[in-house]
Design a protein around this motif. Structure first.
Motif, PDB file in Angstrom:
ATOM      1  N   CYS A   1      -2.157   5.518  -3.589  1.00 53.47           N
ATOM      2  CA  CYS A   1      -2.946   6.725  -3.349  1.00 53.47           C
ATOM      3  C   CYS A   1      -2.041   7.918  -3.616  1.00 53.47           C
ATOM      4  O   CYS A   1      -0.995   8.073  -2.977  1.00 53.47           O
ATOM      5  CB  CYS A   1      -3.461   6.755  -1.907  1.00 53.47           C
ATOM      6  N   CYS A   2      -2.443   8.739  -4.592  1.00 50.49           N
ATOM      7  CA  CYS A   2      -1.649   9.913  -4.958  1.00 50.49           C
ATOM      8  C   CYS A   2      -2.600  11.096  -5.186  1.00 50.49           C
ATOM      9  O   CYS A   2      -3.127  11.272  -6.291  1.00 50.49           O
ATOM     10  CB  CYS A   2      -0.814   9.625  -6.204  1.00 50.49           C
ATOM     11  N   PRO A   3      -2.834  11.897  -4.147  1.00 50.19           N
ATOM     12  CA  PRO A   3      -3.755  13.029  -4.271  1.00 50.19           C
ATOM     13  C   PRO A   3      -3.214  14.126  -5.184  1.00 50.19           C
ATOM     14  O   PRO A   3      -2.007  14.221  -5.436  1.00 50.19           O
ATOM     15  CB  PRO A   3      -3.869  13.555  -2.837  1.00 50.19           C
ATOM     16  N   GLU A   4      -4.139  14.966  -5.646  1.00 42.43           N
ATOM     17  CA  GLU A   4      -3.742  16.179  -6.370  1.00 42.43           C
ATOM     18  C   GLU A   4      -2.772  16.954  -5.499  1.00 42.43           C
ATOM     19  O   GLU A   4      -2.912  16.997  -4.280  1.00 42.43           O
ATOM     20  CB  GLU A   4      -4.965  17.054  -6.677  1.00 42.43           C
ATOM     21  N   GLY A   5      -1.783  17.558  -6.126  1.00 41.47           N
ATOM     22  CA  GLY A   5      -0.817  18.362  -5.394  1.00 41.47           C
ATOM     23  C   GLY A   5       0.515  17.669  -5.166  1.00 41.47           C
ATOM     24  O   GLY A   5       1.496  18.336  -4.850  1.00 41.47           O
ATOM     25  N   PHE A   6       0.559  16.327  -5.333  1.00 38.70           N
ATOM     26  CA  PHE A   6       1.851  15.652  -5.206  1.00 38.70           C
ATOM     27  C   PHE A   6       2.706  16.076  -6.392  1.00 38.70           C
ATOM     28  O   PHE A   6       2.258  16.032  -7.545  1.00 38.70           O
ATOM     29  CB  PHE A   6       1.704  14.127  -5.151  1.00 38.70           C
ATOM     30  N   TRP A   7       3.919  16.475  -6.144  1.00 35.87           N
ATOM     31  CA  TRP A   7       4.758  17.129  -7.150  1.00 35.87           C
ATOM     32  C   TRP A   7       5.055  16.268  -8.378  1.00 35.87           C
ATOM     33  O   TRP A   7       5.362  16.795  -9.441  1.00 35.87           O
ATOM     34  CB  TRP A   7       6.052  17.630  -6.509  1.00 35.87           C
TER      35      TRP A   7
ATOM     36  N   PHE B 117       0.879  -1.172   0.000  1.00 35.83           N
ATOM     37  CA  PHE B 117       0.000   0.000   0.000  1.00 35.83           C
ATOM     38  C   PHE B 117       0.912   1.217   0.000  1.00 35.83           C
ATOM     39  O   PHE B 117       1.761   1.368   0.878  1.00 35.83           O
ATOM     40  CB  PHE B 117      -0.894   0.008   1.244  1.00 35.83           C
ATOM     41  N   MET B 118       0.742   2.103  -0.991  1.00 35.04           N
ATOM     42  CA  MET B 118       1.643   3.235  -1.155  1.00 35.04           C
ATOM     43  C   MET B 118       0.860   4.546  -1.160  1.00 35.04           C
ATOM     44  O   MET B 118      -0.096   4.692  -1.919  1.00 35.04           O
ATOM     45  CB  MET B 118       2.422   3.068  -2.465  1.00 35.04           C
ATOM     46  N   TYR B 119       1.302   5.477  -0.328  1.00 34.30           N
ATOM     47  CA  TYR B 119       0.646   6.778  -0.229  1.00 34.30           C
ATOM     48  C   TYR B 119       1.668   7.883  -0.470  1.00 34.30           C
ATOM     49  O   TYR B 119       2.711   7.935   0.186  1.00 34.30           O
ATOM     50  CB  TYR B 119       0.007   6.954   1.147  1.00 34.30           C
ATOM     51  N   PHE B 120       1.351   8.768  -1.420  1.00 39.27           N
ATOM     52  CA  PHE B 120       2.197   9.918  -1.734  1.00 39.27           C
ATOM     53  C   PHE B 120       1.530  11.179  -1.199  1.00 39.27           C
ATOM     54  O   PHE B 120       0.558  11.670  -1.782  1.00 39.27           O
ATOM     55  CB  PHE B 120       2.398  10.047  -3.254  1.00 39.27           C
TER      56      PHE B 120
ATOM     57  N   PRO C 105       0.919  15.030  -0.595  1.00 39.00           N
ATOM     58  CA  PRO C 105       1.257  16.243  -1.345  1.00 39.00           C
ATOM     59  C   PRO C 105       2.269  17.147  -0.634  1.00 39.00           C
ATOM     60  O   PRO C 105       2.908  17.974  -1.274  1.00 39.00           O
ATOM     61  CB  PRO C 105      -0.087  16.960  -1.488  1.00 39.00           C
ATOM     62  N   GLU C 106       2.429  16.966   0.669  1.00 36.28           N
ATOM     63  CA  GLU C 106       3.368  17.800   1.431  1.00 36.28           C
ATOM     64  C   GLU C 106       4.802  17.305   1.362  1.00 36.28           C
ATOM     65  O   GLU C 106       5.684  17.889   1.979  1.00 36.28           O
ATOM     66  CB  GLU C 106       2.947  17.860   2.912  1.00 36.28           C
ATOM     67  N   THR C 107       5.039  16.229   0.615  1.00 36.41           N
ATOM     68  CA  THR C 107       6.370  15.618   0.596  1.00 36.41           C
ATOM     69  C   THR C 107       6.886  15.429  -0.834  1.00 36.41           C
ATOM     70  O   THR C 107       6.142  15.557  -1.800  1.00 36.41           O
ATOM     71  CB  THR C 107       6.335  14.232   1.270  1.00 36.41           C
ATOM     72  N   LYS C 108       8.152  15.085  -0.925  1.00 40.25           N
ATOM     73  CA  LYS C 108       8.778  14.731  -2.206  1.00 40.25           C
ATOM     74  C   LYS C 108       8.825  13.217  -2.387  1.00 40.25           C
ATOM     75  O   LYS C 108       8.672  12.711  -3.474  1.00 40.25           O
ATOM     76  CB  LYS C 108      10.203  15.302  -2.299  1.00 40.25           C
ATOM     77  N   SER C 109       9.106  12.476  -1.325  1.00 39.54           N
ATOM     78  CA  SER C 109       9.086  11.007  -1.297  1.00 39.54           C
ATOM     79  C   SER C 109       9.893  10.340  -2.417  1.00 39.54           C
ATOM     80  O   SER C 109       9.395   9.448  -3.106  1.00 39.54           O
ATOM     81  CB  SER C 109       7.636  10.511  -1.333  1.00 39.54           C
ATOM     82  N   PRO C 110      11.168  10.713  -2.587  1.00 34.64           N
ATOM     83  CA  PRO C 110      11.939  10.107  -3.674  1.00 34.64           C
ATOM     84  C   PRO C 110      12.138   8.603  -3.516  1.00 34.64           C
ATOM     85  O   PRO C 110      12.144   7.876  -4.516  1.00 34.64           O
ATOM     86  CB  PRO C 110      13.278  10.854  -3.624  1.00 34.64           C
ATOM     87  N   ILE C 111      12.272   8.117  -2.289  1.00 31.79           N
ATOM     88  CA  ILE C 111      12.460   6.677  -2.098  1.00 31.79           C
ATOM     89  C   ILE C 111      11.174   5.940  -2.447  1.00 31.79           C
ATOM     90  O   ILE C 111      11.194   4.863  -3.048  1.00 31.79           O
ATOM     91  CB  ILE C 111      12.926   6.362  -0.657  1.00 31.79           C
ATOM     92  N   SER C 112      10.033   6.524  -2.113  1.00 32.71           N
ATOM     93  CA  SER C 112       8.746   5.898  -2.463  1.00 32.71           C
ATOM     94  C   SER C 112       8.574   5.832  -3.971  1.00 32.71           C
ATOM     95  O   SER C 112       8.037   4.854  -4.493  1.00 32.71           O
ATOM     96  CB  SER C 112       7.593   6.667  -1.826  1.00 32.71           C
ATOM     97  N   LEU C 113       9.012   6.858  -4.678  1.00 31.33           N
ATOM     98  CA  LEU C 113       8.954   6.815  -6.143  1.00 31.33           C
ATOM     99  C   LEU C 113       9.835   5.680  -6.678  1.00 31.33           C
ATOM    100  O   LEU C 113       9.435   4.959  -7.594  1.00 31.33           O
ATOM    101  CB  LEU C 113       9.384   8.161  -6.736  1.00 31.33           C
ATOM    102  N   LEU C 114      11.015   5.516  -6.088  1.00 28.42           N
ATOM    103  CA  LEU C 114      11.895   4.413  -6.468  1.00 28.42           C
ATOM    104  C   LEU C 114      11.201   3.077  -6.208  1.00 28.42           C
ATOM    105  O   LEU C 114      11.198   2.188  -7.060  1.00 28.42           O
ATOM    106  CB  LEU C 114      13.200   4.500  -5.672  1.00 28.42           C
TER     107      LEU C 114
END
Length: 155
Positions: A114-120, A87-90, A92-101
């Motif tokens: 889960c990736c809400p509007e506003g995630f960079w 389960f992955m949550y991005f 919007p207040e973060t960059k989360s480069p490791i999660s993207l990896l």
């Protein structure tokens, strides 16, 4: 329910469903959404691998030679590979480069995003999810509902 964090021994019980809680942490920047998920599954046969470390030290050098950092990264990789569902949550207040990896590494696995509007990098996340048929949600409650459905199918 059982929550396993770094430095815990793996204790997955047969006939349980295990979930790795991947996504935004960035201590202080992201809400503790993992706790919200833990609260949803208190009376279930679910094992949650939660990488949000209670004793995290932001002063740790993020290098392979640092034993604490090395252990954390290897714990996460091992737990991602062991989990029945990711389960992955991005946030919007973060960059989360490791999660993207991790999304790229596990795009072909059993994953919910889960990736809400506003995630960079929402556009990138949307494209990966579309390409690999990953269930994608913009609302955390809806994503948790989909997770519940997947867990119930496994149990």
């Amino acid at each position: 329910m059982q929550v396993i964090k770094p430095n815990s021994k793996f204790q997955k019980v047969e006939n349980e469903c295990s979930v790795f809680l991947a996504g935004s942490i960035e201590m202080g920047a992201a809400e503790d959404w993992q706790k919200r998920i833990e609260n949803n599954y208190i009376n279930t046969n679910v094992t949650l691998y939660n990488p949000r470390r209670d004793d995290w030290d932001s002063g740790w050098t993020q290098e392979q030679s640092n034993p604490q950092f090395n252990q954390q990264v290897n714990w996460e990789m091992n737990s991602l590979e062991r989990a029945d569902i990711i389960f992955m949550y991005f946030s919007p207040e973060t960059k989360s480069p490791i999660s993207l990896l991790e999304l790229g590494l596990h795009a072909k696995d059993n994953i919910i995003v889960c990736c809400p509007e506003g995630f960079w990098r929402k556009g990138n996340v949307d494209i990966v999810c579309t390409r690999y048929g990953i269930p994608l949600f913009e609302n955390l409650d809806d994503a948790i509902g989909a997770l519940t459905t997947k867990i119930n199918q496994k149990l």
